[in-house]
Design a protein around this motif. Structure first.
Motif, mmCIF file in Angstrom:
data_model
loop_
_atom_site.group_PDB
_atom_site.id
_atom_site.type_symbol
_atom_site.label_atom_id
_atom_site.label_comp_id
_atom_site.label_asym_id
_atom_site.label_seq_id
_atom_site.Cartn_x
_atom_site.Cartn_y
_atom_site.Cartn_z
ATOM 1 N N ALA A 6 0.737 -1.317 0.038
ATOM 2 C CA ALA A 6 0.043 0.071 -0.186
ATOM 3 C C ALA A 6 0.900 1.249 -0.094
ATOM 4 O O ALA A 6 1.825 1.360 0.716
ATOM 5 C CB ALA A 6 -0.846 -0.154 1.245
ATOM 6 N N GLY A 37 0.981 10.167 -8.847
ATOM 7 C CA GLY A 37 0.179 9.555 -9.518
ATOM 8 C C GLY A 37 -0.604 10.470 -10.624
ATOM 9 O O GLY A 37 -0.049 11.382 -11.205
ATOM 10 N N ARG A 38 -1.811 10.426 -10.517
ATOM 11 C CA ARG A 38 -2.690 11.287 -11.337
ATOM 12 C C ARG A 38 -2.505 12.712 -10.800
ATOM 13 O O ARG A 38 -2.714 13.707 -11.693
ATOM 14 C CB ARG A 38 -4.107 10.954 -11.210
ATOM 15 N N LYS A 60 5.334 3.539 2.041
ATOM 16 C CA LYS A 60 4.936 2.224 1.323
ATOM 17 C C LYS A 60 5.015 1.169 2.387
ATOM 18 O O LYS A 60 5.827 1.193 2.944
ATOM 19 C CB LYS A 60 6.205 1.958 0.345
ATOM 20 N N GLU A 78 -8.108 0.621 3.465
ATOM 21 C CA GLU A 78 -8.581 1.644 2.632
ATOM 22 C C GLU A 78 -9.704 2.516 3.416
ATOM 23 O O GLU A 78 -9.349 3.557 3.300
ATOM 24 C CB GLU A 78 -9.479 0.752 1.675
ATOM 25 N N CYS A 82 -8.138 6.690 3.861
ATOM 26 C CA CYS A 82 -8.755 7.610 2.780
ATOM 27 C C CYS A 82 -9.089 8.825 3.806
ATOM 28 O O CYS A 82 -9.537 9.131 4.835
ATOM 29 C CB CYS A 82 -10.055 6.718 2.804
ATOM 30 N N GLY A 89 -3.644 7.140 -2.250
ATOM 31 C CA GLY A 89 -2.680 6.040 -2.744
ATOM 32 C C GLY A 89 -3.442 5.026 -3.181
ATOM 33 O O GLY A 89 -4.437 5.038 -3.792
ATOM 34 N N LYS A 90 -2.525 3.987 -3.293
ATOM 35 C CA LYS A 90 -3.007 2.874 -3.913
ATOM 36 C C LYS A 90 -2.649 1.592 -3.135
ATOM 37 O O LYS A 90 -1.881 1.623 -2.257
ATOM 38 C CB LYS A 90 -2.685 2.607 -5.425
ATOM 39 N N PHE A 92 -1.764 -2.632 -3.849
ATOM 40 C CA PHE A 92 -1.494 -3.691 -4.961
ATOM 41 C C PHE A 92 -1.485 -4.974 -4.191
ATOM 42 O O PHE A 92 -1.001 -5.068 -2.760
ATOM 43 C CB PHE A 92 0.061 -3.361 -5.375
#
Length: 112
Positions: A6, A37-38, A60, A78, A82, A89-90, A92
């Protein structure tokens, strides 16, 4: 077995750590990282000069867990990480082929 990775905002680390402890997941590796990221970084002002910050500080997390714990772990991360804003973030999830505890020689599920 899975490896959950994460990438989260640094100030959410304690919240995430507490959330995963509550669901009984033990063991966590934390690394300070930078990236984007975006959101593509942001502009800051320093001594009257404006400059672009391309890589934002993130944290990380790497957590090895059993398959049956993955859904609860993802939900906990999550929810705790949030903020509802861009750059949260993300997460995986990777398959783990083998795990060995160096001290005892235990392998796979016993090593987690």
């Amino acid at each position: 077995m899975k490896l959950v990775c994460a990438i989260i905002k640094p100030f959410k680390l304690d919240d995430v750590r507490e959330a995963i402890a509550e669901i009984g997941v033990e063991g966590l590796t934390v690394t300070e990282v930078k990236g984007f990221g975006r959101q593509k970084g942001h502009t800051e002002l320093y001594r009257g000069a404006e400059y672009q910050v391309d890589f934002l500080p993130k944290v990380k997390l790497e957590i090895a867990t059993l398959d049956e714990n993955v859904d609860r772990l993802l939900a906990a991360i999550e929810k705790a990480a949030c903020t509802g804003r861009i750059g949260d973030g993300k997460i995986f999830v990777f398959e783990l082929a083998q795990v060995v505890r160096i001290r005892t020689g235990e392998t796979d599920a016993d090593a987690i």
